[in-house]
Design a protein around this motif. Structure first.
Motif, PDB file in Angstrom:
ATOM      1  N   GLU A 167     129.838-105.525 -49.827  1.00 59.71           N
ATOM      2  CA  GLU A 167     130.252-104.711 -48.564  1.00 59.71           C
ATOM      3  C   GLU A 167     131.744-105.221 -48.101  1.00 59.71           C
ATOM      4  N   ALA A 168     132.084-106.586 -48.438  1.00 62.28           N
ATOM      5  CA  ALA A 168     133.274-106.993 -48.158  1.00 62.28           C
ATOM      6  C   ALA A 168     134.398-106.398 -49.150  1.00 62.28           C
ATOM      7  N   GLY A 169     133.838-106.181 -50.512  1.00 58.58           N
ATOM      8  CA  GLY A 169     134.888-105.110 -51.010  1.00 58.58           C
ATOM      9  C   GLY A 169     135.224-103.744 -50.456  1.00 58.58           C
ATOM     10  N   GLY A 170     134.076-103.320 -49.899  1.00 61.81           N
ATOM     11  CA  GLY A 170     134.074-101.975 -49.413  1.00 61.81           C
ATOM     12  C   GLY A 170     135.089-102.006 -48.107  1.00 61.81           C
ATOM     13  N   LEU A 171     134.801-102.847 -47.312  1.00 60.70           N
ATOM     14  CA  LEU A 171     135.616-103.260 -46.035  1.00 60.70           C
ATOM     15  C   LEU A 171     137.197-103.458 -46.441  1.00 60.70           C
ATOM     16  N   GLY A 172     137.316-104.220 -47.547  1.00 57.18           N
ATOM     17  CA  GLY A 172     138.767-104.555 -47.815  1.00 57.18           C
ATOM     18  C   GLY A 172     139.366-103.373 -48.536  1.00 57.18           C
ATOM     19  N   ILE A 173     138.967-102.577 -49.221  1.00 59.25           N
ATOM     20  CA  ILE A 173     139.615-101.420 -49.991  1.00 59.25           C
ATOM     21  C   ILE A 173     139.712-100.247 -48.889  1.00 59.25           C
ATOM     22  N   LEU A 174     138.785-100.183 -47.859  1.00 53.77           N
ATOM     23  CA  LEU A 174     138.873 -99.148 -46.939  1.00 53.77           C
ATOM     24  C   LEU A 174     140.083 -99.349 -46.007  1.00 53.77           C
ATOM     25  N   ALA A 175     139.884-100.615 -45.727  1.00 49.19           N
ATOM     26  CA  ALA A 175     141.244-101.319 -44.854  1.00 49.19           C
ATOM     27  C   ALA A 175     142.703-101.293 -45.625  1.00 49.19           C
ATOM     28  N   LYS A 176     142.759-101.270 -46.794  1.00 45.15           N
ATOM     29  CA  LYS A 176     143.781-101.118 -47.731  1.00 45.15           C
ATOM     30  C   LYS A 176     144.307 -99.599 -47.573  1.00 45.15           C
ATOM     31  N   LEU A 177     143.603 -98.596 -47.836  1.00 42.74           N
ATOM     32  CA  LEU A 177     143.631 -97.180 -47.612  1.00 42.74           C
ATOM     33  C   LEU A 177     144.338 -97.055 -46.116  1.00 42.74           C
ATOM     34  N   TRP A 178     143.497 -97.441 -45.173  1.00 41.68           N
ATOM     35  CA  TRP A 178     144.052 -97.230 -43.618  1.00 41.68           C
ATOM     36  C   TRP A 178     145.304 -97.904 -43.552  1.00 41.68           C
ATOM     37  N   GLN A 179     145.750 -98.902 -44.354  1.00 41.26           N
ATOM     38  CA  GLN A 179     146.841 -99.471 -44.045  1.00 41.26           C
ATOM     39  C   GLN A 179     148.199 -98.734 -44.785  1.00 41.26           C
ATOM     40  N   ASP A 180     147.914 -98.167 -45.829  1.00 42.02           N
ATOM     41  CA  ASP A 180     148.612 -97.184 -46.376  1.00 42.02           C
ATOM     42  C   ASP A 180     148.977 -96.023 -45.801  1.00 42.02           C
ATOM     43  N   THR A 181     148.003 -95.575 -44.946  1.00 33.66           N
ATOM     44  CA  THR A 181     148.185 -94.268 -44.453  1.00 33.66           C
ATOM     45  C   THR A 181     148.496 -94.418 -42.833  1.00 33.66           C
ATOM     46  N   ALA A 223     142.907-101.163 -39.735  1.00 33.23           N
ATOM     47  CA  ALA A 223     143.022-101.899 -41.061  1.00 33.23           C
ATOM     48  C   ALA A 223     142.884-103.278 -40.673  1.00 33.23           C
ATOM     49  N   GLU A 224     143.712-103.739 -39.661  1.00 30.08           N
ATOM     50  CA  GLU A 224     143.645-105.351 -39.554  1.00 30.08           C
ATOM     51  C   GLU A 224     142.208-105.660 -39.052  1.00 30.08           C
ATOM     52  N   ARG A 225     141.526-105.006 -38.104  1.00 30.21           N
ATOM     53  CA  ARG A 225     140.374-105.442 -37.676  1.00 30.21           C
ATOM     54  C   ARG A 225     139.094-105.363 -38.784  1.00 30.21           C
ATOM     55  N   MET A 226     139.323-104.410 -39.807  1.00 28.74           N
ATOM     56  CA  MET A 226     138.569-104.394 -40.844  1.00 28.74           C
ATOM     57  C   MET A 226     138.777-105.578 -41.702  1.00 28.74           C
ATOM     58  N   MET A 227     139.851-105.771 -42.067  1.00 26.32           N
ATOM     59  CA  MET A 227     140.429-106.876 -43.014  1.00 26.32           C
ATOM     60  C   MET A 227     139.695-108.318 -42.584  1.00 26.32           C
ATOM     61  N   LYS A 228     139.843-108.365 -41.386  1.00 25.54           N
ATOM     62  CA  LYS A 228     139.334-109.740 -40.518  1.00 25.54           C
ATOM     63  C   LYS A 228     137.749-109.762 -40.579  1.00 25.54           C
ATOM     64  N   GLU A 229     137.025-108.564 -40.597  1.00 31.09           N
ATOM     65  CA  GLU A 229     135.452-108.751 -40.969  1.00 31.09           C
ATOM     66  C   GLU A 229     135.259-108.904 -42.297  1.00 31.09           C
ATOM     67  N   ALA A 230     136.185-108.419 -43.199  1.00 31.24           N
ATOM     68  CA  ALA A 230     135.816-108.667 -44.549  1.00 31.24           C
ATOM     69  C   ALA A 230     136.396-110.045 -44.938  1.00 31.24           C
ATOM     70  N   LEU A 231     137.186-110.611 -44.332  1.00 30.72           N
ATOM     71  CA  LEU A 231     137.368-112.196 -44.279  1.00 30.72           C
ATOM     72  C   LEU A 231     136.326-113.157 -43.896  1.00 30.72           C
ATOM     73  N   VAL A 232     135.455-112.696 -43.084  1.00 30.57           N
ATOM     74  CA  VAL A 232     134.413-113.376 -42.695  1.00 30.57           C
ATOM     75  C   VAL A 232     133.124-113.275 -43.638  1.00 30.57           C
ATOM     76  N   GLY A 277     149.637 -88.623 -47.114  1.00 25.32           N
ATOM     77  CA  GLY A 277     149.500 -88.997 -45.949  1.00 25.32           C
ATOM     78  C   GLY A 277     149.798 -90.458 -45.759  1.00 25.32           C
ATOM     79  N   ASP A 278     150.979 -90.953 -46.109  1.00 23.72           N
ATOM     80  CA  ASP A 278     151.831 -92.091 -45.755  1.00 23.72           C
ATOM     81  C   ASP A 278     152.820 -91.874 -44.482  1.00 23.72           C
ATOM     82  N   ILE A 279     152.135 -92.053 -43.219  1.00 24.03           N
ATOM     83  CA  ILE A 279     152.800 -91.808 -41.952  1.00 24.03           C
ATOM     84  C   ILE A 279     154.080 -92.876 -42.046  1.00 24.03           C
ATOM     85  N   ARG A 280     153.575 -94.147 -42.291  1.00 24.49           N
ATOM     86  CA  ARG A 280     154.839 -95.097 -42.152  1.00 24.49           C
ATOM     87  C   ARG A 280     155.874 -94.618 -42.996  1.00 24.49           C
ATOM     88  N   SER A 281     156.043 -94.164 -44.263  1.00 27.16           N
ATOM     89  CA  SER A 281     157.007 -93.773 -45.123  1.00 27.16           C
ATOM     90  C   SER A 281     157.876 -92.675 -44.497  1.00 27.16           C
TER      91      SER A 281
END
Length: 476
Positions: free
Chosen positions: A172-186, A192-201, A367-371
């Motif tokens: 589950e933590a792996g799923g949270l982390g990879i989904l957060a990374k995708l949200w970060q990239d887009t 993404a920050e909220r989900m990464m903190k959930e994964a860290l717990v 879908g890279d809005i930042r770039s």
């Protein structure tokens, strides 16, 4: 209409005859022939490979190479066709699982990400529980590398659902982390920050130090992107400490490269360069071409900021070549943005404009809005300098809207200062002064010393040319 060559005509007829001959065989005979072909190919290729270790989130392709790997896709097809309903007791199901996985991993190593995605999805289709979740995870990685963000997100969401259903907290933590990374990239940095903190717990509760190190590194990148550079540096140091505990040289290399970017942003150029060199040594030692290309792209930015345009261009072109080699569409798009910006800074405006339009097409595709915001803001600068003031103003405002949407404080500050100079050139001195102060305040707050120096110098030149007093922090 041109007449086809004899060779093409032969190949076409041969394919038709082969298909007709195949269909003439009774289903039972066909299945037996597939079984014979499977056994013959497997024996000639070196025999059955050993069972692969369990799939885990932190490993890219853990199976050791085997002589059957180049034939694994064909072997999987033959074993699938050798029985209409492969049962576990006859060994066909186990062989199908084995060769589908090996075919998927072999495709990954060959950077054939479309084939890898399809094979992982086939594996997911005949797997259950956590095995299905891991196959979907790998399919998502392949889709993300190809720039297919929506498909990747669907796979990661289903992976997370299956992990929760199985009550597998590490997965589950792996799923949270990879989904957060995708949200970060887009560009969805808040989520993404909220989900990464959930994964860290979860990772801390399950004592998964390698997973914790990876998520800390990704979280630090969000802090860096949103201007919290001190927090980013501290978080990366924690990530490095965790990677050191588990002796993960690739992870350490990636974290050191990210730390080098923080050093660059805070004007510690020599320290940043040493950190990039160490990071490149680590990822090359680990054999990660995609990580090497990513670091080369960031090193190119350092060379550019340090006034070494030729070295910057060569380094970025090396990075682009590797991204294309490994099929990493998302990072290739980001590198195009950087290459266009470098052409712009060296006065090659026509080429830079053309590259920015290519980059915009690429970043929108993935879908890279930042770039996209970065490229639009830099393109606005070309419009401004080439006398297209109206178009420049519209483009700056679009860029600033995207920067604010994704929390890109660094470029919001920089492009606000540039937009202010456009306003000054159009005679709107009061609005220009107000806009420049807002941009400078952002750069000061995030401690982007180098960029603040640059925009201040340009502002003073523009004010001198316009015959107005320089803009200062507190007054005219």
């Amino acid at each position: 209409m041109p007449t086809p060559s004899r060779e093409l005509a032969y190949l076409f007829r041969h394919a038709l005859l082969r298909d007709a001959a195949y269909q003439l065989q009774l289903p039972g005979d066909r299945a037996r022939l597939h079984a014979v072909a499977f056994s013959a190919i497997e024996d000639l290729a070196g025999g059955r490979p050993p069972e692969s270790p369990p799939l885990v989130v932190s490993d890219a392709a853990p199976s050791a190479p085997h002589p059957t790997d180049p034939f694994a896709h064909e072997l999987a097809w033959h074993v699938r066709m050798s029985a209409t309903d492969p049962a576990p007791d006859n060994g066909a199901a186990a062989a199908l699982l084995l060769y589908l996985r090996r075919a998927a991993e072999f495709s990954q190593r060959q950077f054939r990400h479309e084939a890898a995605q399809d094979l992982w999805l086939q594996l997911a289709g005949i797997s259950t529980g956590t095995s299905r979740a891991m196959a979907l995870y790998r399919a998502g990685i392949a889709a993300s590398t190809r720039g297919l963000s929506r498909e990747a997100e669907e796979f990661f969401l289903e992976m997370r659902r299956l992990a929760r259903e199985a009550r597998d907290r590490r997965l589950e933590a792996g799923g949270l982390g990879i989904l957060a990374k995708l949200w970060q990239d887009t560009g969805r940095l808040v989520e993404a920050e909220r989900m990464m903190k959930e994964a860290l717990v979860i990772l801390r509760d399950t004592c998964d130090r390698r997973g914790e190190a990876a998520v800390l590194g990704d979280l630090a990148n969000i802090y860096r992107m949103t201007g919290r550079l001190d927090l980013a540096e501290r978080t990366l140091e924690r990530s490095l400490a965790a990677y050191g505990e588990v002796s993960d040289r690739l992870g350490e290399g990636i974290a050191r490269g990210n730390l080098a970017s923080v050093y660059r942003a805070t004007n510690r150029v020599a320290k940043a360069e040493r950190s990039f060199e160490r990071a490149l040594s680590l990822v090359r030692g680990a054999g990660s071409r995609s990580s090497e290309a990513f670091l080369l792209g960031n090193l190119a930015n350092l060379h550019s900021a340090a006034g070494r345009p030729r070295q910057a261009r060569r380094t970025l072109e090396q990075a682009l070549a590797i991204h294309r080699e490994v099929g990493n569409r998302r990072i290739e798009a980001m590198s195009l943005v950087n290459l266009a910006t470098m052409r712009q800074f060296t006065g090659r405006f026509e080429e830079a404009e053309r590259l920015h339009h290519q980059a915009l097409e690429a970043v929108r595709e993935v879908g890279d809005i930042r770039s996209e915001g970065i490229s639009l803001g830099n393109l606005a600068g070309i419009y401004r300098d080439s006398g297209r003031a109206g178009l420049a103003g519209q483009t700056y405002l679009k860029a600033l809207g995207l920067h604010r949407a994704v929390g890109n404080r660094e470029f919001e500050g920089s492009h606000l200062c540039e937009y202010a100079l456009l306003l000054l050139a159009r005679g709107r001195t009061g609005k220009s002064r107000e806009t420049w102060r807002k941009g400078a305040a952002i750069l000061r707050k995030i401690n982007d010393v180098q960029e603040l120096k640059t925009v201040t110098r340009i502002m003073r030149q523009a004010c001198r040319k316009a015959g107005v007093s320089p803009f200062h922090r507190g007054g005219a």
